[in-house]
Design an enzyme around this catalytic site. Structure first.
Site, PDB file in Angstrom:
ATOM      1  N   ARG A   1       0.784  -1.266   0.000  1.00  0.00           N
ATOM      2  CA  ARG A   1       0.000   0.000   0.000  1.00  0.00           C
ATOM      3  C   ARG A   1       0.802   1.294   0.000  1.00  0.00           C
ATOM      4  NH1 ARG A   1      -4.162  -2.661  -1.940  1.00  0.00           N
ATOM      5  NH2 ARG A   1      -5.530  -3.658  -0.431  1.00  0.00           N
TER       6      ARG A   1
ATOM      7  N   HIS B   1      -3.463 -11.236 -13.531  1.00  0.00           N
ATOM      8  CA  HIS B   1      -4.747 -11.171 -12.814  1.00  0.00           C
ATOM      9  C   HIS B   1      -5.804 -11.489 -13.863  1.00  0.00           C
ATOM     10  CE1 HIS B   1      -7.798  -8.932 -10.192  1.00  0.00           C
ATOM     11  NE2 HIS B   1      -8.419  -9.010 -11.356  1.00  0.00           N
TER      12      HIS B   1
ATOM     13  N   ASP C   1      -1.884 -12.961  -0.950  1.00  0.00           N
ATOM     14  CA  ASP C   1      -2.676 -11.868  -1.543  1.00  0.00           C
ATOM     15  C   ASP C   1      -3.141 -10.911  -0.443  1.00  0.00           C
ATOM     16  OD1 ASP C   1      -3.822 -10.137  -3.301  1.00  0.00           O
ATOM     17  OD2 ASP C   1      -5.248 -11.552  -4.158  1.00  0.00           O
TER      18      ASP C   1
ATOM     19  N   HIS D   1      -7.112  -3.335   4.272  1.00  0.00           N
ATOM     20  CA  HIS D   1      -7.998  -2.190   4.078  1.00  0.00           C
ATOM     21  C   HIS D   1      -8.310  -1.575   5.438  1.00  0.00           C
ATOM     22  CE1 HIS D   1      -8.746  -2.573  -0.190  1.00  0.00           C
ATOM     23  NE2 HIS D   1      -8.902  -3.874  -0.043  1.00  0.00           N
TER      24      HIS D   1
HETATM   25  O1  DOR Z   1      -9.567  -8.384  -3.464  1.00  0.00           O
HETATM   26  C1  DOR Z   1      -8.634  -7.855  -4.034  1.00  0.00           C
HETATM   27  N1  DOR Z   1      -7.937  -6.842  -3.462  1.00  0.00           N
HETATM   28  N2  DOR Z   1      -8.299  -8.282  -5.260  1.00  0.00           N
HETATM   29  C2  DOR Z   1      -7.384  -7.635  -6.012  1.00  0.00           C
HETATM   30  O2  DOR Z   1      -7.129  -8.092  -7.106  1.00  0.00           O
HETATM   31  C3  DOR Z   1      -6.740  -6.410  -5.502  1.00  0.00           C
HETATM   32  C4  DOR Z   1      -6.743  -6.367  -4.032  1.00  0.00           C
HETATM   33  C5  DOR Z   1      -6.417  -4.994  -3.477  1.00  0.00           C
HETATM   34  O3  DOR Z   1      -5.458  -4.380  -3.921  1.00  0.00           O
HETATM   35  O4  DOR Z   1      -7.106  -4.580  -2.534  1.00  0.00           O
HETATM   36 ZN    ZN Z   2      -3.539  -9.009  -5.338  1.00  0.00          ZN
END
Ligand code: DOR
Ligand code: ZN
Length: 433
Positions: free
Chosen positions: A75, A190, A316, A320
């Site tokens: 981020r 992706h 992954d 957030h």
């Molecule tokens: O759920 C997801 N979040 N899928 C993605 O491909 C990107 C990622 C994000 O950057 O938050």
């Molecule tokens: Zn990702």
């Protein structure tokens, strides 16, 4: 102390076919020796006494090459309220990862060398784990113009991806694969057909119907995986598929590999641990792209991991903020913070008899290193001393306060898991204990 002796752990190193109770000696940041009862004081090396070492006894613990997360979102720059390179590195280290490769969907996008260099510099200042930037395939990840691959490689990028978005233009994907292969760099795709996924927020199926939410069909992923495999087959160059979530994608990848197509794939723990039922209470922590799928898909992902169609497990990690998630399901950001639960969720595959511990370590260390061409993922003498020590029996509960990541967005909060990294060593230095 410069010398560290890890004594009596179960050393598992798929790169050397080792699974045995042994000692491991670290000196000068490198792996110096590996063997049974090395340095019995005054016996093997009369000049060295055990007082020269910091000794850690690891009976009952698993000693593995440092875990590598080949798909993380850190981020920074731009979304520091979600995560920074420092908090992401702390989360990685806490989760047992000694290296992560970070996706370019920052602000600005990592599509030029100044961003790549910034990430490398910040990570070095944090001095916790190895951070390998993945640069964008296209400028702004907008799918129109290729980035300067050579310049980005030179700056330190290890792969190219527009992760978060697909490369919809097939001609651009073809050029990306050709150009990247000439530089010996992987393209990480992706896979999403945006026409088919448009408007959807959850897997298309019974749950989406019950909740009255627009669905994303599995086909949205499968169609793009098929296209990318065809392009990679045509160009004869390597392709890595990110976050595989469907039975169809697993089948396409398995068949392509059997034909000799140079395709590898990763999945993430949420795709083999949960189904779309997790979103049933409109739990936005279960909103992720690609979405959580059906039980048949979960079974197929496990089978793909077992038979080798899927080479890697990546978190992954998509942290957030609470404000991104505490809104109506349609408006919630997608993503799961996964760095600190990935290992324990993956160890369940071992408990359930799907993978051996050796195969799991392969998928979380050896294979990611191979795919990204990193001189990591091994405990060979002379290699960097990046090591993860795991207590496979440690039972713990996922508590948001206990997570080092700024992102508390996990559908696994409150879950009781088994297995935890108790020691993360990077370049011979203990970064988490
Ligand atoms: O759920 C997801 N979040 N899928 C993605 O491909 C990107 C990622 C994000 O950057 O938050
Ligand atoms: Zn990702």
């Amino acid at each position: 102390m410069d010398k560290l002796l890890l004594r009596g752990g179960r050393i598992i190193d798929p790169s050397q076919n080792i699974d045995s109770e042994m000692d491991l000696l670290i000196e000068g940041g490198k792996i110096a020796a590996l063997g049974k009862d090395i340095y019995r004081s005054g016996v093997d090396s009369p000049k060295t006494s055990l007082a020269d070492f910091k000794i850690i006894d690891l009976q009952g613990m698993v000693v593995a090459p440092g875990l590598i997360d080949m798909h993380t979102h850190l981020r920074e720059p731009g979304f520091e309220y979600r995560e920074t390179i420092r908090t992401g590195s702390e989360a990685a280290s806490h989760g047992g990862f000694t290296s992560v490769a970070c996706m370019p969907n920052t602000r600005p996008v990592n599509d030029n060398r100044s961003v790549t260099e910034f990430i490398i510099r910040r990570a070095a200042e944090c001095n916790l784990i190895n951070v390998y930037p993945i640069a964008a395939i296209s400028r702004g990840s907008e799918g129109v113009t290729l980035t300067e691959f050579m310049d980005l490689k030179d700056a330190g990028a290890v792969a190219f991806s527009d992760d978060g978005k697909p490369v919809t233009n097939s001609a651009l994907m073809r050029r990306a694969l050709e150009y990247a292969s000439s530089l010996d760099m992987p393209i990480i795709s992706h896979c999403e057909d945006v026409g088919l996924s448009a408007g959807g927020t959850i897997n298309e199926g019974l749950v989406s119907t019950e909740l009255g939410l627009a669905g994303i069909p599995a086909m949205a992923e499968d169609v793009m995986v098929a296209r990318d495999i065809l392009i990679s087959e045509f160009t004869g160059t390597v392709l890595h598929i990110a976050h595989v979530s469907t039975a169809g994608a697993v089948r396409l990848i398995r068949d392509a590999r059997a034909r000799g197509v140079k395709v590898t794939a990763e999945t993430a723990p949420h795709y083999f641990s949960l189904t779309d039922e997790a979103a049933k209470e409109f739990d936005t922590n279960a909103k992720v792209y690609p979405p959580l799928r059906s039980m048949e898909d979960v079974m197929a992902i496990k089978e793909g991991l077992r038979d080798g169609a899927i080479a890697a497990i990546a978190s992954d990690h998509a942290p957030h903020a609470i404000t991104d998630k505490e809104v109506e399901f349609e408006y919630a950001a997608s993503g799961i913070a996964g760095l600190e639960t990935a290992l324990a969720l993956s160890l369940k595959l071992v408990t359930d008899g799907i993978l051996t511990l050796n195969q799991l370590i392969e998928k979380m260390s050896t294979n990611p290193a191979r795919i990204l061409h990193l001189a990591k993922g091994t405990l060979r003498v002379g290699a960097d001393a990046d090591i993860t020590v795991v207590d496979p029996e440690k039972v713990w509960t996922v508590d948001p306060q206990g997570l080092r990541s700024k992102g508390k967005n996990s559908p696994f909060l409150g879950w009781t898991l088994k297995g935890k990294a108790i020691l993360t060593i990077v370049g011979g230095e203990i970064k988490h204990q």
